[in-house]
Design a protein around this motif. Structure first.
Motif, PDB file in Angstrom:
ATOM      1  N   ALA A   1       0.862  -1.185   0.000  1.00 39.72           N
ATOM      2  CA  ALA A   1       0.000   0.000   0.000  1.00 39.72           C
ATOM      3  C   ALA A   1       0.893   1.227   0.000  1.00 39.72           C
TER       4      ALA A   1
ATOM      5  N   TRP B   1      -4.196   6.665   3.293  1.00 42.11           N
ATOM      6  CA  TRP B   1      -4.909   5.525   3.859  1.00 42.11           C
ATOM      7  C   TRP B   1      -6.327   5.918   4.257  1.00 42.11           C
TER       8      TRP B   1
ATOM      9  N   PRO C   1      -2.309  -0.382   7.353  1.00 45.43           N
ATOM     10  CA  PRO C   1      -2.240  -1.313   6.215  1.00 45.43           C
ATOM     11  C   PRO C   1      -1.514  -2.612   6.520  1.00 45.43           C
TER      12      PRO C   1
ATOM     13  N   TRP D   1       4.196  -0.985   3.343  1.00 40.96           N
ATOM     14  CA  TRP D   1       3.367   0.221   3.394  1.00 40.96           C
ATOM     15  C   TRP D   1       4.266   1.449   3.453  1.00 40.96           C
TER      16      TRP D   1
ATOM     17  N   TYR E   1      -1.559  -1.160  -4.196  1.00 42.10           N
ATOM     18  CA  TYR E   1      -2.609  -0.161  -3.986  1.00 42.10           C
ATOM     19  C   TYR E   1      -1.915   1.185  -3.912  1.00 42.10           C
TER      20      TYR E   1
END
Length: 487
Positions: free
Chosen positions: A141, A145, A155, A163, A228
């Motif tokens: 990620a 967030w 995450p 993350w 993501y």
């Protein structure tokens, strides 16, 4: 002599084998071959923040250049009626990553900075990252967030191996925090540890570079990856580098030009990520989704031709730039016009990766692949629902009709989206039966929802916007009933 002959033969076989292995290793990460394409696809979700429907070239924008997004769109499918799951940030992300209506688990509004105690998306909800990680994917990620600030909501506790980003809803692009109270929300963290300010630059570039570095690391692994990449651009504050602002200097409206600089920075970053994937031989077998979490925020954004903007449920607040691309698995150069929604991303990923998810019946999305390939011709959804502030505002899209209860106007609206996609003609009085039908649909759907888990600050913004609108209308018609000598 025979021993020497056998040894020479063995050396010859070994040389051939080593040559073959070397040749194979040289082709592993250059261009896709049949073996590469046959493996499960990588998955990349790129999320923009408060991007207007009319702010990308593939939706007709002509003043802000987005060549990289336009190229990605030309390789895939543009959803002309693609919807976000909510009209503002946090709830929209909740729906995306769980594949479910966020009202079902109480995440229908943004987190509140004014409450004590932990707030975040309930930990018993499954994210798409959990499912992909369990199936053997590397997961990361990057970016914004906005789903919980306490450790249990980070995450790294929600299925992401790696993350890099911040937990709050917005932050300064130059590494500065707005105030001490908001500091934890704004810290840039790598796997939970704060990143020193001296290691930070312009935030959009930092997120891009982190994605590129992750792809470099990924090529050392045989596993597919899920990324993501949630840019906070072009969310406020409106801050961009001179390099990006030079690309919008032809725009005379200052707000539009400044805002456009954020969009340009994001687009160029996306172009660098795609170039890295092509260099690694992974572009063809990567499933991409790009969309905005909601409509434009109004400061230089463009939702036209649609009505409204971020925070309300007219089309400008929820119809967003939306595309899907998968060169190895999906023919590009298409447009798909039937309504789809962000929940569909979770279910479509399951279809593309052929993951047998035991809780798939609990999802609210649809696998879009059969639809965009022309194998299924009916509507992906019979009905789509939206709700904010526990029902202060709500909407229903059913076939050609859309019902909107928008608090900023304090009335019910019914539109025929086939003949009036711009939502200019309210049919509520003319079609009471259809109005009541959609109201009943909403009431039935809402029985399965719960109240939000924390207070919503959104009504304050709604009433402020309403007051501004009413003052402007009143000022415009204020002299209508006055005699000439009263001016």
């Amino acid at each position: 002599m025979n021993k020497l002959l056998n040894l020479n033969l063995w050396r010859g076989y070994l040389a051939v084998a080593l040559f073959a292995m070397a040749a194979l290793s040289c082709t592993n990460h250059t261009k896709p071959n049949k073996e590469t394409i046959a493996k499960k696809p990588n998955v990349v979700i790129i999320l923009a923040d408060d991007l207007g429907w009319g702010d990308v070239g593939f939706n007709g924008c002509t003043d802000i250049p987005t060549p990289n997004l336009d190229a990605l769109a030309s390789d895939g499918v543009i959803f002309t009626s693609g919807y976000a799951s909510h009209s503002y940030c946090g709830p929209s992300r909740s729906g995306l990553l769980t594949g479910k209506y966020q009202a079902r688990f109480g995440c229908g509004n943004n987190l509140s900075k004014d409450l004590d105690g932990p707030q975040g998306l309930p930990t018993n909800e499954t994210f798409i990252s959990n499912v992909l990680k369990e199936d053997g994917y590397n997961t990361c990620a990057i970016g914004k967030w906005h789903l919980g600030d306490s450790i249990q909501f980070w995450p790294t506790q929600r299925g992401f191996d790696d993350w890099y980003g911040f937990t709050g809803g917005a932050r300064n692009y130059w590494g500065q925090s707005w105030d001490k109270k908001s500091l934890p929300w704004h810290l840039i963290r790598r796997n939970g540890e704060p990143v020193p300010l001296e290691e930070q630059g312009y935030l959009t570039d930092d997120f891009t570079n982190e994605a590129i570095n992750y792809i470099d690391d990924y090529t050392k692994s045989d596993k597919p990856f899920f990324m993501y990449l949630a840019y906070n651009a072009p969310h406020a504050p409106i801050q961009a580098t001179k390099e990006y602002l030079n690309k919008t200097e032809h725009i005379e409206n200052g707000k539009r030009a400044a805002y456009g600089g954020l969009v340009v920075g994001m687009d160029e970053g996306i172009g660098k990520v795609i170039a890295k994937l092509k260099e690694a031989g992974e572009y063809e077998n990567t499933l991409f989704f790009f969309y905005s979490d909601n409509g434009g925020h109004g400061s230089g954004t463009r939702q036209e031709p649609y009505r409204g903007r971020k925070g309300n449920l007219f089309e400008g607040g929820i119809r967003v730039p939306f595309l899907m691309t998968w060169p190895a698995g999906l023919k590009g150069g298409k447009q798909y016009h039937k309504p789809i929604v962000a929940y569909d991303i979770f279910t479509t990923i399951l279809g593309a990766t052929q993951i047998n998810y035991s809780k798939s019946a609990d999802l609210d999305g649809t696998n879009l692949l059969p639809y965009v390939k022309g194998k299924v011709n009916n509507e992906p959804h019979d009905k789509i629902f939206w709700r904010y502030s526990d029902g202060l505002g709500y909407a229903v899209r059913k076939g050609d009709y859309k019902l909107v209860k928008e608090e900023v106007r304090q009335e019910l609206f019914l539109f025929n989206m086939k003949t009036d996609s711009l939502e200019q003609f309210n049919l509520a009085a003319a079609m009471p039966e259809k109005l009541n039908e959609l109201k009943a649909d909403y009431t039935e759907w809402n029985k399965g929802n719960i109240n939000n888990l924390w207070p919503d600050a959104h009504p304050e913004h709604v009433y402020k916007e309403k007051a501004i609108r009413e003052r402007a209308i009143k000022a415009a018609c204020g002299g209508e009933n006055k005699k000439p000598n009263q001016y």
